[in-house]
Write a protein that holds these residues in place. Structure first.
Motif, mmCIF file in Angstrom:
data_model
loop_
_atom_site.group_PDB
_atom_site.id
_atom_site.type_symbol
_atom_site.label_atom_id
_atom_site.label_comp_id
_atom_site.label_asym_id
_atom_site.label_seq_id
_atom_site.Cartn_x
_atom_site.Cartn_y
_atom_site.Cartn_z
ATOM 1 N N GLN A 120 37.657 12.673 35.691
ATOM 2 C CA GLN A 120 36.267 13.155 35.434
ATOM 3 C C GLN A 120 36.316 14.964 35.904
ATOM 4 O O GLN A 120 35.573 15.575 35.045
ATOM 5 N N GLN A 121 36.918 15.037 37.073
ATOM 6 C CA GLN A 121 36.915 16.364 37.607
ATOM 7 C C GLN A 121 37.751 17.144 36.495
ATOM 8 O O GLN A 121 37.387 18.314 36.004
ATOM 9 N N GLY A 122 38.877 16.700 36.016
ATOM 10 C CA GLY A 122 39.779 17.544 35.434
ATOM 11 C C GLY A 122 39.495 17.756 33.827
ATOM 12 O O GLY A 122 39.566 18.661 33.271
ATOM 13 N N SER A 123 38.525 16.848 33.424
ATOM 14 C CA SER A 123 37.922 16.842 31.936
ATOM 15 C C SER A 123 36.751 17.633 32.004
ATOM 16 O O SER A 123 35.787 17.746 30.974
ATOM 17 N N GLN A 124 36.322 18.141 33.328
ATOM 18 C CA GLN A 124 34.864 19.137 33.375
ATOM 19 C C GLN A 124 33.741 18.124 33.226
ATOM 20 O O GLN A 124 32.566 18.487 33.039
ATOM 21 N N SER A 125 33.943 16.635 33.101
ATOM 22 C CA SER A 125 32.571 15.745 32.829
ATOM 23 C C SER A 125 32.419 15.520 34.514
ATOM 24 O O SER A 125 33.149 15.427 35.237
ATOM 25 N N GLN A 276 42.598 28.413 30.136
ATOM 26 C CA GLN A 276 41.436 28.806 30.718
ATOM 27 C C GLN A 276 41.720 30.589 30.733
ATOM 28 O O GLN A 276 42.493 31.019 31.630
ATOM 29 N N TYR A 277 40.868 31.051 30.143
ATOM 30 C CA TYR A 277 40.636 32.525 30.231
ATOM 31 C C TYR A 277 39.324 33.101 31.230
ATOM 32 O O TYR A 277 38.292 32.559 30.997
ATOM 33 N N ASP A 289 34.348 32.211 32.113
ATOM 34 C CA ASP A 289 35.372 31.589 32.099
ATOM 35 C C ASP A 289 35.450 30.724 30.640
ATOM 36 O O ASP A 289 34.347 30.225 30.283
ATOM 37 N N VAL A 290 36.386 30.942 29.846
ATOM 38 C CA VAL A 290 36.453 30.104 28.500
ATOM 39 C C VAL A 290 37.625 29.251 28.581
ATOM 40 O O VAL A 290 38.752 29.367 28.535
ATOM 41 N N ILE A 291 37.162 27.796 28.286
ATOM 42 C CA ILE A 291 38.026 26.823 28.488
ATOM 43 C C ILE A 291 38.274 25.744 27.460
ATOM 44 O O ILE A 291 37.507 24.603 27.597
ATOM 45 N N PRO A 292 39.018 25.756 26.679
ATOM 46 C CA PRO A 292 39.185 24.683 25.601
ATOM 47 C C PRO A 292 40.285 23.807 26.064
ATOM 48 O O PRO A 292 41.353 24.269 26.632
ATOM 49 N N THR A 309 34.642 24.410 27.485
ATOM 50 C CA THR A 309 33.639 24.814 28.333
ATOM 51 C C THR A 309 33.298 26.166 28.291
ATOM 52 O O THR A 309 34.489 27.153 28.308
ATOM 53 N N LEU A 310 32.219 26.805 28.496
ATOM 54 C CA LEU A 310 32.032 28.202 28.829
ATOM 55 C C LEU A 310 31.087 28.349 30.250
ATOM 56 O O LEU A 310 30.124 27.801 30.345
ATOM 57 N N ARG A 311 31.723 29.033 31.075
ATOM 58 C CA ARG A 311 31.030 29.175 32.512
ATOM 59 C C ARG A 311 30.797 30.545 32.387
ATOM 60 O O ARG A 311 31.799 31.642 32.417
ATOM 61 N N LEU A 312 29.645 30.954 33.109
ATOM 62 C CA LEU A 312 29.259 32.211 33.464
ATOM 63 C C LEU A 312 28.888 32.233 35.118
ATOM 64 O O LEU A 312 28.324 31.166 35.559
ATOM 65 N N GLU A 313 29.531 33.042 36.001
ATOM 66 C CA GLU A 313 29.456 32.990 37.365
ATOM 67 C C GLU A 313 29.081 34.438 37.925
ATOM 68 O O GLU A 313 29.617 35.379 37.611
ATOM 69 N N MET A 314 28.106 34.430 38.803
ATOM 70 C CA MET A 314 27.630 35.719 39.443
ATOM 71 C C MET A 314 27.895 35.556 41.127
ATOM 72 O O MET A 314 27.536 34.299 41.666
ATOM 73 N N LEU A 315 28.452 36.517 41.820
ATOM 74 C CA LEU A 315 28.932 36.396 43.272
ATOM 75 C C LEU A 315 28.046 37.347 43.779
ATOM 76 O O LEU A 315 28.000 38.569 43.532
ATOM 77 N N PHE A 316 27.399 36.917 44.943
ATOM 78 C CA PHE A 316 26.549 37.906 45.717
ATOM 79 C C PHE A 316 27.253 37.707 47.090
ATOM 80 O O PHE A 316 27.360 36.825 47.619
ATOM 81 N N THR A 317 27.629 38.956 47.632
ATOM 82 C CA THR A 317 28.522 39.021 48.886
ATOM 83 C C THR A 317 28.105 40.655 49.547
ATOM 84 O O THR A 317 28.035 41.458 48.641
ATOM 85 N N GLY A 318 28.149 40.598 50.603
ATOM 86 C CA GLY A 318 27.858 41.969 51.248
ATOM 87 C C GLY A 318 29.287 42.536 51.589
ATOM 88 O O GLY A 318 29.258 43.696 52.047
ATOM 89 N N ASP A 319 30.499 41.903 51.612
ATOM 90 C CA ASP A 319 31.719 42.506 51.687
ATOM 91 C C ASP A 319 32.372 42.726 50.245
ATOM 92 O O ASP A 319 32.088 42.197 49.364
ATOM 93 N N ILE A 320 33.391 43.533 50.186
ATOM 94 C CA ILE A 320 33.832 44.221 49.233
ATOM 95 C C ILE A 320 34.566 43.234 48.329
ATOM 96 O O ILE A 320 34.553 42.851 47.211
ATOM 97 N N GLN A 321 35.788 42.473 49.195
ATOM 98 C CA GLN A 321 36.472 41.699 48.502
ATOM 99 C C GLN A 321 35.934 40.351 48.319
ATOM 100 O O GLN A 321 34.581 39.877 48.913
#
Length: 325
Positions: A120-125, A276-277, A289-292, A309-321
């Motif tokens: 289930q983890q591997g198939s994104q389900s 996975q792009y 992320d674009v994952i066929p 799978t199409l995934r959009l991700e936003m990161l909020f952090t106070g440090d640069i890296q």
């Protein structure tokens, strides 16, 4: 659908070969909308973590590196013969590096103990109850200061799953990294033993053996083992993976995976191929992320089944890296 997936992969790969001067793919009006919100939330993450660290630790909390972050992701999933699905995930980590015993507060809507079987983890389900926010956990981790290239780095954690009645958990994680021989090969081990009051015990182990092929390509063999008391069978997966950096803002992964279970009578349940792009859409804070995928599951007599799978991700952090798990 197959032609559409192929066109998407080709289009994004061709776009990534050109190294852009800009750090963003977004139009100016969208940048103007995102920037103030991102700045406010990132400042809150940084001030909250450093304030708590200063209260429990030392005044160095204002100067040392702090890897606290909040990560918000939205997934859009399609699997052949199944309905279109969406899933929202939130991961929040507060780091307290100057406390006498390093502590990390974790609020996680998608802990690995609730992500189902390896297949289930591997198939994104996900399991039926995975979309239930009652799977979110809040806890405190105690970190060892050991360098995992020299010794086993160990982490102990405890907390509760946010449901009624509260569901307590404890877990231990160990990590180690070895250089193999005189060459560039490395072997990394990640292991976790967990106990949840509602689900019982679980154990998982990942062994990652790989090396860089050149400045832009990295080759890996990954072996996973997992046992969960409620499933009561040993699962395993084998992955061959090639990662390639296309530009300073994009990368692509090609992988072939085999998933099975049982140690006494091994049985393969699924073979699949994936691409996975991943691309930074805006200044390393917004990613796509674009994952066929193409699956050959046992329950369909190993007939091919497409997934996307199409995934959009936003990161909020106070440090640069970007922080790492």
């Amino acid at each position: 659908m197959k032609k559409i997936l192929a066109l998407i992969v080709v289009a994004v790969a061709m776009q990534a070969h050109a190294e852009e001067e800009s750090d963003s793919d977004l139009p100016e009006w969208m940048v103007d909308k995102i920037t103030p919100v991102h700045s406010r939330v990132s400042r809150w993450v940084s001030s909250t973590s450093r304030g708590l660290d200063g209260f429990f630790g030392t005044d160095d909390s204002l100067r040392v590196e702090n890897q606290s972050y909040l990560r918000l992701s939205q997934e859009f999933e399609w699997r052949e013969t199944e309905d279109f699905d969406t899933d929202t995930s939130l991961r929040f980590r507060l780091d307290l590096p100057t406390t006498k015993e390093r502590l990390r507060l974790v609020i996680d809507s998608d802990p690995e103990e609730t992500q189902g079987t390896l297949e289930q983890q591997g198939s994104q389900s996900l399991r039926q109850d995975q979309t239930d926010r009652r799977n979110s956990v809040v806890g405190l981790d105690r970190l060892s200061s050991r360098d995992k290239t020299q010794n086993w780095a160990t982490k102990f954690g405890a907390g509760v799953k946010l449901r009624f009645p509260l569901d307590p958990y404890v877990r231990m994680t160990t990590e180690r990294l070895w250089d193999v021989g005189d060459g560039p090969w490395q072997l990394e081990s990640y292991n976790r033993l967990s106990w949840f009051d509602s689900d019982g015990y679980s154990a998982r182990s990942r062994w990652d053996f790989g090396r860089p092929l050149d400045e832009v390509r990295h080759f890996r063999f990954i072996t996973n083992f997992q046992w969960q008391e409620d499933v009561d069978t040993l699962e395993f997966s084998e992955t061959i993976e090639l990662n390639r950096r296309l530009s300073r803002r994009s990368a692509i992964r090609y992988a072939g995976v085999m998933v099975g279970n049982s140690s006494s009578n091994p049985r393969i349940n699924n073979y699949y191929l994936l691409t996975q792009y991943r691309r930074s859409l805006h200044k390393d804070i917004l990613f796509m992320d674009v994952i066929p995928e193409l699956h050959f599951p046992r329950d369909s007599n190993f007939d091919p089944r497409w997934a996307f799978t199409l995934r959009l991700e936003m990161l909020f952090t106070g440090d640069i890296q970007e922080p790492r798990d």
